[in-house]
Enzyme design. Structure first.
Site, PDB file in Angstrom:
ATOM      1  N   VAL A  40      34.664 -35.521  19.238  1.00  0.00           N
ATOM      2  CA  VAL A  40      33.991 -34.759  20.286  1.00  0.00           C
ATOM      3  C   VAL A  40      34.791 -33.518  20.674  1.00  0.00           C
ATOM      4  O   VAL A  40      34.333 -32.388  20.515  1.00  0.00           O
ATOM      5  CB  VAL A  40      33.736 -35.650  21.519  1.00  0.00           C
ATOM      6  N   HIS A 123      41.464 -36.579  28.965  1.00  0.00           N
ATOM      7  CA  HIS A 123      40.783 -37.531  29.842  1.00  0.00           C
ATOM      8  C   HIS A 123      41.847 -38.482  30.377  1.00  0.00           C
ATOM      9  O   HIS A 123      42.752 -38.888  29.637  1.00  0.00           O
ATOM     10  CB  HIS A 123      39.718 -38.288  29.051  1.00  0.00           C
ATOM     11  N   GLU A 247      10.575 -26.814  33.541  1.00  0.00           N
ATOM     12  CA  GLU A 247      10.820 -25.768  34.542  1.00  0.00           C
ATOM     13  C   GLU A 247      12.238 -25.861  35.088  1.00  0.00           C
ATOM     14  O   GLU A 247      12.894 -24.853  35.329  1.00  0.00           O
ATOM     15  CB  GLU A 247       9.807 -25.877  35.691  1.00  0.00           C
TER      16      GLU A 247
END
Length: 351
Positions: A40, A123, A247
């Site tokens: 990642v 992390h 939206e």
């Protein structure tokens, strides 16, 4: 490091003006940076460091991810090694493996962390819950963190755009007396826009709370609830999706990301404005007890243990794929595929 005012509260912040890239290069001159893990965060951080002129190698186990590293230009035996070999070669070891992988390789990794080295995380999980993960670092190394506030793909894309992602930073253990300047230099090296100070524990707790809350868990729950109510009351999938998701993501999010929710409230129709002001209170009151429960579950280590237990199951990946497939196959996200294909930029690309 400068003091910046955030809503009336002062925090320590570092910008590129205070730590130019040239200064960061000087601080890390002669150091080999070993990036462990190419999943990642690994690709973005390693490539950014490499492009910024630092001496970088990658450690990754054989498999598809290893092949991706090769495809990205890392050379086996020169800049790409196994995890243990890279950790031995690195003066600064960037541990960017998944939380579960960190636990599994720790017995191999720890002996490689010899006196004076630097161990870097993005992390705080492994260190914060060391009583559960078993990841207790040697006392004679520096232990630091730079945690980008976004995915590894975003770390890379924003760098390529000449921008940069915001990151938090922390020093857990300062053996050499130089841990802070190393941390800041690495943060600049990976392309951070600016960095704000935290601790390993605060980062871990806020990160897990955010993932389970507004960033992923809560937003999916909220969107699905509204979509379902609209569908159950006769609205079509297209209408329900557009009013619930499209939206929000395509029109409103870019605006309140740039200008703030207060600006959105001030610049929408009077009907929308009145309704939003009236209903934000009930939503807040309904959701806050859930967030409080979530926070305590994270703070206590319960969520960490759930993650550890789940990742330890031999059939975890199989079960995960089933859950993700169910999410993908839900009507709301199947409708999303059609809506995305109809966007002007995708017109003509439909199969």
């Amino acid at each position: 490091m400068a003091k910046m005012n955030f809503g009336g509260v002062e925090e320590n912040v570092v910008t590129r003006a205070e730590m130019p890239l040239e200064r960061a290069r000087e601080i890390l001159k002669g150091k080999t940076i070993a990036v462990l893990g190419y999943g990642v965060q690994g690709p973005g951080q390693s490539l950014n460091l490499k492009d910024n002129g630092f001496n970088v190698i990658v450690g990754q186990r054989p498999g598809k991810t290893y092949d991706k590293a090769v495809a990205d230009g890392w050379v086996p035996g020169e800049t790409l090694f196994g995890i243990e070999e890279a950790a031995k070669r690195g003066d600064i070891v960037l541990c960017l493996l998944s939380d579960a992988a960190v636990m599994s390789v720790w017995p191999v990794l720890k002996p490689c962390l010899t006196t004076g080295k630097t161990l870097y995380f993005s992390h705080g999980f492994a260190i914060t819950w060391a009583d559960r993960t078993g990841c207790v670092p040697p006392a004679d190394i520096d232990v630091i963190m730079v945690a980008p506030k976004g995915s590894g793909a975003t770390v890379r894309s924003l760098y390529l755009e000449g921008r940069g992602i915001n990151s938090s930073f922390a020093v857990y253990q300062d053996y050499t007396g130089k841990a802070l300047e190393t941390t800041i230099a690495l943060g600049i090296g990976i392309g951070s826009g600016y960095m704000f100070e935290t601790t390993f524990e605060r980062e871990a707790v806020s990160d897990l709370t955010g993932e389970r809350g507004s960033l992923m868990g809560a937003i999916q729950g909220l969107l699905l609830a509204q979509y379902e109510v609209l569908r159950e009351n006769g609205h079509t999938p297209s209408e329900a999706f557009n009013e619930t998701v499209e939206e929000l993501t395509q029109s409103l999010m870019p605006l309140f990301a740039a200008k703030g929710m207060d600006w959105m409230y001030a610049n929408c129709s009077t009907t929308a404005q009145r309704g939003a002001l009236d209903w934000m209170g009930p939503f807040h009151d309904a959701v806050k007890p859930v967030v409080e429960k979530l926070y305590q579950s994270v703070k206590s280590g319960h969520e960490a243990q759930l993650s550890i237990d789940a990742n330890s199951k031999p059939d975890y990946r199989e079960g995960l794929e089933k859950e993700l497939k169910a999410l993908h196959d839900s009507e709301m996200w199947r409708t999303a595929e059609t809506v995305r294909a109809l966007r002007p930029e995708n017109a003509g690309k439909q199969k």
